[in-house]
Design a protein around this motif. Structure first.
Motif, short mmCIF file in Angstrom:
data_model
loop_
_atom_site.label_atom_id
_atom_site.label_comp_id
_atom_site.label_asym_id
_atom_site.label_seq_id
_atom_site.Cartn_x
_atom_site.Cartn_y
_atom_site.Cartn_z
N SER A 145 -1.79 11.12 -3.12
CA SER A 145 -0.90 10.21 -3.83
C SER A 145 -0.80 8.93 -3.02
O SER A 145 -0.73 8.97 -1.78
CB SER A 145 0.48 10.87 -3.95
OG SER A 145 1.45 9.88 -4.14
N LEU A 146 -0.84 7.77 -3.70
CA LEU A 146 -0.75 6.50 -2.97
C LEU A 146 0.70 6.02 -2.84
O LEU A 146 0.97 5.01 -2.21
CB LEU A 146 -1.61 5.43 -3.65
CG LEU A 146 -3.10 5.77 -3.76
CD1 LEU A 146 -3.85 4.59 -4.36
CD2 LEU A 146 -3.69 6.13 -2.41
N ASN A 173 2.58 4.84 -5.19
CA ASN A 173 2.95 3.80 -6.17
C ASN A 173 2.67 4.28 -7.59
O ASN A 173 2.50 3.48 -8.51
CB ASN A 173 2.16 2.52 -5.89
CG ASN A 173 0.65 2.75 -5.93
OD1 ASN A 173 0.20 3.89 -6.02
ND2 ASN A 173 -0.13 1.68 -5.85
N TYR A 215 0.01 5.81 -8.37
CA TYR A 215 -1.44 5.96 -8.44
C TYR A 215 -1.92 7.02 -7.48
O TYR A 215 -1.30 7.27 -6.44
CB TYR A 215 -2.14 4.63 -8.12
CG TYR A 215 -2.09 3.66 -9.29
CD1 TYR A 215 -3.21 3.43 -10.06
CD2 TYR A 215 -0.91 3.02 -9.64
CE1 TYR A 215 -3.16 2.57 -11.15
CE2 TYR A 215 -0.84 2.16 -10.73
CZ TYR A 215 -1.98 1.94 -11.47
OH TYR A 215 -1.92 1.08 -12.55
N ARG A 239 -0.54 5.85 6.09
CA ARG A 239 0.46 6.36 5.13
C ARG A 239 0.09 7.77 4.72
O ARG A 239 0.94 8.65 4.65
CB ARG A 239 0.45 5.51 3.87
CG ARG A 239 1.35 4.30 3.88
CD ARG A 239 1.51 3.76 2.47
NE ARG A 239 2.12 2.44 2.47
CZ ARG A 239 1.45 1.31 2.56
NH1 ARG A 239 0.14 1.33 2.69
NH2 ARG A 239 2.08 0.15 2.54
N ASP A 240 -1.18 7.99 4.43
CA ASP A 240 -1.64 9.27 3.92
C ASP A 240 -3.16 9.30 4.00
O ASP A 240 -3.80 8.27 4.29
CB ASP A 240 -1.18 9.46 2.46
CG ASP A 240 -0.90 10.92 2.13
OD1 ASP A 240 -0.17 11.16 1.14
OD2 ASP A 240 -1.40 11.81 2.85
N ASN A 274 -5.19 5.88 3.48
CA ASN A 274 -4.32 4.85 2.92
C ASN A 274 -3.58 4.21 4.10
O ASN A 274 -2.65 4.81 4.65
CB ASN A 274 -3.34 5.53 1.96
CG ASN A 274 -2.31 4.58 1.38
OD1 ASN A 274 -2.27 3.39 1.70
ND2 ASN A 274 -1.45 5.10 0.52
N MET A 282 -4.43 -2.20 -2.89
CA MET A 282 -3.45 -2.21 -3.98
C MET A 282 -2.18 -2.93 -3.54
O MET A 282 -1.73 -2.78 -2.41
CB MET A 282 -3.11 -0.78 -4.43
CG MET A 282 -4.25 -0.12 -5.19
SD MET A 282 -3.70 1.29 -6.21
CE MET A 282 -3.01 0.44 -7.63
N GLY A 317 1.51 -3.21 -4.98
CA GLY A 317 2.33 -2.57 -6.01
C GLY A 317 1.40 -1.70 -6.83
O GLY A 317 0.73 -0.83 -6.29
N THR A 318 1.33 -1.96 -8.14
CA THR A 318 0.43 -1.16 -8.99
C THR A 318 -0.81 -1.96 -9.39
O THR A 318 -1.56 -1.56 -10.29
CB THR A 318 1.17 -0.69 -10.25
OG1 THR A 318 1.78 -1.83 -10.87
CG2 THR A 318 2.27 0.30 -9.91
N LEU A 359 -1.61 -1.70 0.18
CA LEU A 359 -2.19 -0.41 0.58
C LEU A 359 -3.68 -0.67 0.78
O LEU A 359 -4.35 -1.14 -0.14
CB LEU A 359 -2.07 0.66 -0.50
CG LEU A 359 -0.80 0.89 -1.31
CD1 LEU A 359 -1.07 1.94 -2.37
CD2 LEU A 359 0.32 1.32 -0.42
N LEU A 385 -7.21 0.95 1.29
CA LEU A 385 -7.91 2.24 1.16
C LEU A 385 -9.26 2.15 1.84
O LEU A 385 -10.14 1.40 1.41
CB LEU A 385 -8.10 2.59 -0.33
CG LEU A 385 -6.79 2.75 -1.11
CD1 LEU A 385 -7.08 2.96 -2.58
CD2 LEU A 385 -5.97 3.91 -0.56
#
Ligand SMILES: Nc1ncnc2c1ncn2[C@@H]1O[C@H](COP(=O)(O)OP(=O)(O)OP(=O)(O)O)[C@@H](O)[C@H]1O
Ligand SMILES: Nc1ncnc2c1ncn2[C@@H]1O[C@H](COP(=O)(O)OP(=O)(O)OP(=O)(O)O)[C@@H](O)[C@H]1O
Lengths: 216, 216
Positions: free
Chosen positions: A141-142, A144, A146, B137-138, B150, B179, B181-182, B199, B201
């Motif tokens: 999961s990001l 946001n 997404y 983040r992940d 991320n 990214m 936001g979305t 974010l 990636l």
């Protein structure tokens, strides 16, 4: 070198402590049980027998010098809660804790714990997703709305060109990569013919990813 | 509609059962404890009081009709092992089980369990990684030695162009997306000026990702 404190050396706590130490950090691990402490004495910078309900003992163990304290006591709710209170009391800047129930989670949050972790629930959600759709190898999961999903290529798509997949038009998904073994062989915009063991990396909203998966 | 069996409705088992049911599957949940079964009676297709050590009772509960059986008994090693033997015995095609120790894992594997899960260890590794590098983040492992991470944008990179980052040349990493936001605002090959909450990636080998993270 950063210093981390881990309170409780069960499966979760021991893993966090050992991994952080392995990455080159300074780790103080404490547990009330002698056997847990002895089995970690060689691995961690410091491993000490301490009752986390005793703030004086925690201070003496050096927990006050930690930038982050991780509370990894699951079944003893009172000990976990007191440990959280104590870590905040002795001034540990960030406190993370694992919780067993929603109530446990709420109490820890009210006490100012910065991050509450539920290993069984988080992994349970993941396992259910992978069982439900065997074409989903893994996902992240990001945060946001997404996600990035690692899809297997179903037989029905073998030999198809990436450009012919409906993921963009029908499902608003973006293919951020196709990997074949350790080779990056394509992404949206490039010529790419899909083969059976390819990893298809798709980025999109959860509901669109689910609809796409269901259509395969 | 697919049928799944979950043996043991603790935190992990209950999560797997409820999620699979929520996704539209037919779920049979069993537990030896009345309280666990009653709390799931409304949620699952079938929730029954059964001792997993009793293969006759498992058959009568319909576990033989399941395509996958998930054993979610942690602390009672004997019950978990007998449950695994029984599920294979009554012909469940795929059996997944959670294990508490390495020994438990080995025994289950020897018994033909298809996938063994360690929630506390898996989440512990993840937490240690995120604590070690707060810019992460992940992340997700792709299974081929490559990962998608991320990353947060550190202050030092705010305002920099993606094309000016050293991730490609120095670290063999691929930016598969930025990214905001979305909004998908960039990837390698596109013009993109990084902002604080973006974010990032990145796809690459674990060691390269770690070196890149350390350089930030
Ligand atoms: N008051 C306390 N002070 C310090 N350590 C404690 C205290 N109470 C329990 N512990 C330790 O915390 C560790 C983990 O606790 P417990 O086994 O209850 O949690 P768990 O959720 O089952 O653990 P895991 O799932 O991580 O294996 C144990 O090693 C235990 O000795
Ligand atoms: N012989 C058995 N047959 C059926 N269910 C059982 C049996 N033994 C234990 N269980 C159930 O399995 C469930 C989970 O077991 P246990 O609490 O030991 O594991 P756990 O690892 O602590 O669970 P979790 O971490 O998922 O909450 C419990 O609800 C328990 O009642």
């Amino acid at each position: 070198k950063r210093t981390f404190g881990v309170v409780g050396l069960g499966n979760f706590g021991a893993t966090v402590a050992n991994e952080l130490q392995r990455f080159g950090n300074h780790v103080i691990g404490i547990d009330i049980a002698q056997s847990r402490v002895s089995s970690h004495a060689d691995m961690l910078s410091h491993a000490m027998i301490v009752d986390a309900r005793d703030d004086v003992a925690l201070r003496e163990a050096g927990i006050g010098d930690c930038e982050v304290g991780v509370i990894a006591i699951g079944s003893d709710l009172e000990a976990s809660i007191l440990a959280a209170i104590n870590l905040k009391l002795i001034g540990v800047p960030a406190v993370w804790a694992k919780a067993t129930t929603k109530t446990h989670h709420r109490i820890l949050t009210k006490l100012g714990v910065d991050r509450v972790i539920h290993p069984e629930v988080e992994v349970g959600q993941h396992i259910a997703q992978v069982l439900h759709n065997p074409l989903v190898r893994d996902y992240v999961s990001l945060g946001n709305g997404y996600h990035v999903v690692n899809f297997r290529i179903p037989q029905s798509l073998e030999g198809k060109r990436l450009a012919d997949l409906p993921h963009r038009e029908k499902f608003n998904l973006r293919c951020t990569g196709v990997m074949r073994g350790t080779e990056f062989v394509g992404q949206d915009g490039t010529e790419c013919e899909l083969r059976g063991d390819d990893l298809l990396l798709l980025l999109g909203r959860r509901s669109d990813l689910r609809d796409f998966a269901a259509s395969l």
